[in-house]
Scaffold this active site. Structure first.
Site, short mmCIF file in Angstrom:
data_model
loop_
_atom_site.label_atom_id
_atom_site.label_comp_id
_atom_site.label_asym_id
_atom_site.label_seq_id
_atom_site.Cartn_x
_atom_site.Cartn_y
_atom_site.Cartn_z
N TYR A 207 -5.04 0.55 6.90
CA TYR A 207 -5.23 1.45 6.27
C TYR A 207 -7.45 1.81 6.64
O TYR A 207 -8.04 1.67 6.14
CB TYR A 207 -5.40 2.28 5.38
CG TYR A 207 -3.22 2.52 5.04
CD1 TYR A 207 -2.95 2.02 6.04
CD2 TYR A 207 -3.44 2.41 3.87
CE1 TYR A 207 -1.33 2.40 5.53
CE2 TYR A 207 -1.19 2.56 3.13
CZ TYR A 207 -1.04 2.02 4.27
OH TYR A 207 0.51 2.23 3.96
N HIS B 133 3.00 -6.41 4.03
CA HIS B 133 3.15 -5.54 4.52
C HIS B 133 4.57 -5.05 5.60
O HIS B 133 5.12 -4.16 5.50
CB HIS B 133 1.74 -4.27 5.45
CG HIS B 133 1.47 -3.37 5.77
ND1 HIS B 133 0.68 -2.58 5.19
CD2 HIS B 133 2.72 -2.26 5.82
CE1 HIS B 133 0.60 -1.59 5.82
NE2 HIS B 133 1.82 -0.67 6.15
N SER C 60 6.19 7.00 2.34
CA SER C 60 6.80 9.06 2.89
C SER C 60 8.16 9.63 2.14
O SER C 60 9.16 9.80 3.15
CB SER C 60 6.94 8.94 4.56
OG SER C 60 6.38 7.77 4.91
N PRO C 61 7.80 9.76 0.96
CA PRO C 61 8.82 10.55 0.10
C PRO C 61 9.26 12.14 0.48
O PRO C 61 9.92 12.87 0.01
CB PRO C 61 8.61 10.14 -1.02
CG PRO C 61 6.89 9.99 -1.42
CD PRO C 61 6.46 9.42 -0.15
N LEU C 62 7.98 12.04 0.89
CA LEU C 62 8.36 13.47 1.03
C LEU C 62 8.41 14.30 2.67
O LEU C 62 8.47 15.22 3.89
CB LEU C 62 6.54 14.59 1.01
CG LEU C 62 6.24 14.67 -0.48
CD1 LEU C 62 4.90 14.92 -0.63
CD2 LEU C 62 7.33 14.99 -0.87
N GLY C 63 9.31 13.02 3.74
CA GLY C 63 9.53 12.63 4.75
C GLY C 63 7.74 13.37 5.90
O GLY C 63 8.24 13.84 6.57
N GLY D 43 5.86 15.04 4.72
CA GLY D 43 5.53 16.57 5.00
C GLY D 43 6.30 17.37 5.51
O GLY D 43 6.39 18.44 5.44
N PHE D 44 7.71 17.15 5.97
CA PHE D 44 8.36 17.68 7.03
C PHE D 44 9.40 18.00 5.98
O PHE D 44 9.45 19.58 5.61
CB PHE D 44 9.68 17.09 7.96
CG PHE D 44 10.44 18.19 8.88
CD1 PHE D 44 10.09 18.62 9.87
CD2 PHE D 44 11.44 17.49 7.68
CE1 PHE D 44 11.36 19.56 9.40
CE2 PHE D 44 12.80 18.86 7.99
CZ PHE D 44 12.55 19.51 9.04
N1 NAP Z 1 4.60 1.10 3.92
C1 NAP Z 1 4.41 1.00 4.58
O1 NAP Z 1 4.22 0.64 5.45
C2 NAP Z 1 4.19 2.02 4.72
C3 NAP Z 1 4.44 3.84 5.11
C4 NAP Z 1 3.30 4.57 5.41
C5 NAP Z 1 3.18 5.39 4.09
N2 NAP Z 1 3.22 4.12 2.69
C6 NAP Z 1 2.44 4.69 1.68
O2 NAP Z 1 3.37 5.63 1.48
C7 NAP Z 1 2.56 7.01 1.10
C8 NAP Z 1 3.11 8.85 1.53
O3 NAP Z 1 3.49 8.25 2.74
P1 NAP Z 1 3.69 9.28 3.13
O4 NAP Z 1 1.89 9.51 3.69
O5 NAP Z 1 3.29 8.56 4.70
O6 NAP Z 1 3.99 10.83 3.73
P2 NAP Z 1 4.39 11.32 2.71
O7 NAP Z 1 3.67 11.23 1.30
O8 NAP Z 1 6.08 11.97 2.98
O9 NAP Z 1 3.35 13.16 3.55
C9 NAP Z 1 2.47 12.75 3.65
C10 NAP Z 1 2.25 14.57 3.76
O10 NAP Z 1 2.79 15.22 3.79
C11 NAP Z 1 2.02 16.23 3.50
N3 NAP Z 1 1.74 16.78 2.39
C12 NAP Z 1 1.50 16.23 0.76
N4 NAP Z 1 2.01 16.93 0.08
C13 NAP Z 1 2.03 18.55 0.45
C14 NAP Z 1 3.17 19.70 0.10
N5 NAP Z 1 2.69 19.18 -1.46
N6 NAP Z 1 3.04 20.36 0.85
C15 NAP Z 1 3.47 20.44 1.98
N7 NAP Z 1 2.86 19.26 2.62
C16 NAP Z 1 2.46 17.87 1.49
C17 NAP Z 1 0.29 15.93 3.97
O11 NAP Z 1 -0.23 16.57 3.57
P3 NAP Z 1 -2.00 17.07 3.13
O12 NAP Z 1 -2.94 15.61 3.82
O13 NAP Z 1 -2.37 18.11 4.70
O14 NAP Z 1 -1.71 17.57 2.36
C18 NAP Z 1 1.46 14.88 4.67
O15 NAP Z 1 1.01 14.96 6.33
C19 NAP Z 1 1.30 6.97 2.02
O16 NAP Z 1 0.35 7.37 1.75
C20 NAP Z 1 0.97 5.36 1.86
O17 NAP Z 1 0.17 5.08 1.04
C21 NAP Z 1 3.55 2.57 3.15
#
Ligand code: NAP
Length: 327
Positions: free
Chosen positions: A57, A123, A202-205, A207-208
């Site tokens: 990252y 990773h 990506s537990p919030l998809g 953001g979706f």
């Molecule tokens: N191991 C892997 O290969 C891998 C891959 C992907 C991710 N990850 C890890 O998992 C973590 C989380 O996954 P992710 O960031 O991909 O996806 P996520 O947590 O599902 O979603 C993040 C997105 O949702 C938005 N968001 C967050 N909370 C919200 C809310 N309450 N209401 C509306 N929008 C919201 C954020 O935008 P804003 O910033 O504008 O709030 C961001 O665009 C990452 O930070 C990373 O550490 C690991």
């Protein structure tokens, strides 16, 4: 915030962690460094003790920010980072050669301003390096005290078993959410059998699932979602019905869709710890609020029924990234 234990290795973390990736990488330009540090510290002040980063990252940049933010309370938190890409750059390909893993560990320790990495994940599985060799070098790093626990990300069942036989795996980090449920078939039962914790990314998809991304949303060049089929205009339009259903359930319970998405994950197993990512304090607070949302059996049945009526459109990764997953 309640605590959860990741698997049999006794690694205790807050029930919800903070995914720090989006502060530097993946979703557009990096957040201003001081603002990112403030957000990470705000999470700690609200009970978060589990922080997720990776060499990739940035590369390195996110670890530096996480290290600076957490330095004042280093002993109270669990820092997870990851190795496995050539030069820390995913587009350059995989690299889990033992000498490279050692190099990443040493560099990460400096960037994180610490003498140990609590949880060191591979990773992505590297088909050119036997899993036994990867687990073997992490085992040595654990003996040396540089690493405390071993993790894998997106690994398949065979890789998990092979790794675990050499060095017990504390946690698997893979995508899992209301719109990506593949781990339920084979992986969650395997983790239960072996006593390995699960960290849904990506537990919030991405953001979706929060209901804030409508059918007309577009994503800039630096936003990874612009190459993700599930975020194409057609898929976004088709998948809105899922968001509508989650929204209805959330409204009835007096919570938000993001909280339903996270509470649903927490309700699946007591050793599941989601790591939602955000750059915004109000969303951080909203997400952490999910730890107090209890889903009854009836709620879960309703959610299951709603999910069964929606066929999610679009792959979660473009073909080039899918090729790296789950071997
Ligand atoms: N191991 C892997 O290969 C891998 C891959 C992907 C991710 N990850 C890890 O998992 C973590 C989380 O996954 P992710 O960031 O991909 O996806 P996520 O947590 O599902 O979603 C993040 C997105 O949702 C938005 N968001 C967050 N909370 C919200 C809310 N309450 N209401 C509306 N929008 C919201 C954020 O935008 P804003 O910033 O504008 O709030 C961001 O665009 C990452 O930070 C990373 O550490 C690991």
């Amino acid at each position: 915030m309640q605590k959860r234990t990741l698997g049999n290795t006794g690694l205790k973390v807050s029930a919800i962690g903070l995914g720090c990736m989006g502060l530097s990488y993946g979703y557009g330009p990096a957040t201003d460094r001081q603002k990112a540090i403030d957000l990470i510290r705000a999470a700690y002040e609200r009970g978060v003790t589990f922080f997720d980063t990776a060499e990739a990252y940035g590369p390195g940049l996110n670890e530096e920010v996480v290290g600076e933010a957490l330095e004042p309370f280093r002993d109270q938190v669990v820092i997870a980072t990851k190795f496995g890409f050539k030069n820390g750059v995913p587009d350059e390909g995989l690299d889990s050669r033992p000498e490279r893993i050692r190099q990443v560990a040493d560099e990460a320790l400096k960037r994180l301003r610490t003498d140990h990495i609590d949880l060191f994940y591979q990773h992505r599985v590297d088909p050119d390096v036997p899993m036994e060799d990867v687990a073997g070098v992490v085992k040595e790093l654990i003996r040396e005290g540089k690493v405390h626990h071993f993790g894998l990300s997106e690994a398949g069942a065979d890789s998990i078993r092979r790794a675990h036989a050499v060095q017990p795996v504390a946690a698997l980090q893979s995508e899992y959410s209301l719109w990506w449920r593949e781990p339920e078939a084979e992986i969650l039962p395997l983790l239960e059998e072996l006593g390995i914790g699960f960290v849904p990314f990506s537990p919030l998809g991405k953001g979706f699932l929060t209901g804030t991304i409508d059918a007309n949303a577009t994503f800039g060049d630096k936003d990874f979602r612009h190459i993700v089929p599930r975020f194409s205009a057609e898929a976004l339009k088709a998948n809105q019905s899922l968001v509508v259903l989650i929204g209805e359930i959330a409204r009835e319970k007096g919570v938000t869709p993001a909280q339903i998405a996270l509470a649903w994950l927490l309700a699946q197993r007591p050793w599941i710890v989601p790591i939602p990512g955000t750059t915004k304090l109000h969303r951080l607070e909203e997400n952490l609020g999910a730890a107090n949302v209890e889903l009854t059996g009836d709620d879960r049945t309703r959610i299951e029924r709603a999910l069964a009526t929606v066929e999610v459109q679009g792959e979660r990764y473009p073909a080039s990234l899918q090729a790296r997953v789950g071997r």
